[in-house]
Design an enzyme around this catalytic site. Structure first.
Site, PDB file in Angstrom:
ATOM      1  N   ASP A   1       1.180 -18.871   4.266  1.00 58.50           N
ATOM      2  CA  ASP A   1       1.282 -18.090   2.634  1.00 58.50           C
ATOM      3  C   ASP A   1       2.734 -17.707   2.403  1.00 58.50           C
ATOM      4  OD1 ASP A   1      -0.215 -17.720   0.556  1.00 58.50           O
ATOM      5  OD2 ASP A   1      -0.457 -14.911   1.194  1.00 58.50           O
TER       6      ASP A   1
ATOM      7  N   CYS B   1      -9.075 -12.577 -12.007  1.00 62.29           N
ATOM      8  CA  CYS B   1      -9.116 -11.678 -10.933  1.00 62.29           C
ATOM      9  C   CYS B   1      -8.219 -10.663 -10.264  1.00 62.29           C
ATOM     10  CB  CYS B   1      -8.289 -13.145 -10.225  1.00 62.29           C
ATOM     11  SG  CYS B   1      -8.973 -12.225  -7.841  1.00 62.29           S
TER      12      CYS B   1
END
Ligand code: B12
Ligand code: SF4
Ligand code: SF4
Length: 256
Positions: free
Chosen positions: A18, A98
């Site tokens: 990530d 989101c």
């Protein structure tokens, strides 16, 4: 480990988790690990949706895996559960809706539309992952670093809102939560308190009304207005006399 460059058995190896501009989900699907579910993250038959992805770039010659077929079938649980309707269509996420984005990445005030749906989520949102039926095949990781810490399993909002910067850094040392910093953390806690509909938090909120951070003051105004509108009216003029930040002044507006 992220971004680590090494040589293993004559091949160059670089490891990411990530941390690199790599689209890890399509790569993982192409590597046969699972498929991008209708919530857009990778689902595995073995681990369900509860997994992180890591990538290893290497010059080593490796056998090529078959891509995993999509296996959501007619299920729509993740799309239906989303508190902000962030999926305009299956397999397609509108990140601007989101709560994982707003609670973790977004630096300013939480837009009004998303405050109530945020509930008491302090860091991220897992709702679309949590409902995936493939999770029944998942098992708890044996990796010690992924274990939850008992003191953070059900933290009390009143304690979290009282924490100072040093306390915040100490409590979240070694945790990704530290990344959002004390101000954004307090913003999220105050939104959670505002959504609690419980007057027992009014004094905790009042203690943040003169916070040096405009982000925190603005969230405190919203929380107080939700928990105790009469008290909010009573203290409004006094706070507005000293308030110079336009966003916080805006939080007070609309009250007479
Ligand atoms: C940016 C990002 C976010 C953004 C955007 C999320 C997203 N879905 O892209 C935000 C902040 C919202 C986010 C949230 C979360 N994230 Co995130 N995030 C990333 C990151 C850094 C990049 C993802 C990316 O490339 N997005 C770009 C878009 C274009 O990619 P995409 O959705 O896969 O797009 C495909 C489809 O949607 C489709 N598509 C997109 N647009 C369109 C339009 C049309 C017309 C069509 C037909 C198709 C289509 O095609 C695209 C290409 O395959 C990755 C790590 C990495 N480097 O890959 C982690 C990553 C995806 N995140 C992860 C996690 C865990 C989360 C959260 C659960 C965190 C949390 N608890 O709060 C939530 C889950 C929300 C969700 N449902 O996705 C994990 C997922 C693990 C897994 N099982 O796959 C990753 C892989 C990090 C990791 N290494 O573990 N994240
Ligand atoms: S993480 Fe939460 S807000 Fe984001 S898409 Fe999933 S359910 Fe919706
Ligand atoms: S909840 Fe259902 S639709 Fe969503 S990813 Fe899981 S199987 Fe697919």
């Amino acid at each position: 480990m992220a971004g680590l460059l090494a040589r293993r058995g004559g091949a160059d190896v670089k490891v990411f988790v990530d941390t690199a501009p790599l689209m890890e989900k399509p790569l993982a699907e192409a590597a046969g690990l699972g498929w991008q579910g209708k919530h857009s993250v990778l689902v595995s038959r073995e681990w369900g949706s509860w997994l992180f992805l890591g990538a290893i770039l290497t010059s080593a010659e490796l056998p090529v895996d078959k891509p995993h077929p999509e296996s959501c079938g007619s299920c729509t649980r993740c799309l239906d559960v989303c508190p902000t309707n962030a999926f305009p269509a299956p397999f397609r996420l509108d990140a601007r809706r989101c709560l994982a984005y707003y609670s973790v990445e977004h630096k300013g005030p939480i837009p009004r539309e998303f405050r109530r749906p945020m509930g008491n989520r302090i860091y991220g949102c897992d709702d679309c992952l949590a409902v995936c039926p493939w999770n029944k095949f998942a098992s708890v990781s044996r990796e010690a670093k992924l274990r939850s810490r008992p003191e953070l399993e059900r933290p009390a909002l009143a304690e979290l809102v009282a924490i100072d910067d040093a306390g915040f850094r100490a409590l979240f040392a070694g945790s990704p939560v530290k990344r959002i910093g004390h101000e954004r953390f307090l913003r999220n806690v105050l939104i959670g308190i505002g959504n609690s509909e419980s007057e027992i938090f009014v004094n905790s909120v009042l203690s943040r009304m003169a916070d040096p951070s405009a982000l925190v003051r603005g969230a405190a105004v919203w929380a107080l207005r939700r928990l105790d509108p009469e008290q909010a009216s009573a203290v409004r003029e006094r706070h507005l006399d000293n308030e110079t930040d336009p966003a916080v002044r805006d939080e007070w507006s609309g009250m007479v």
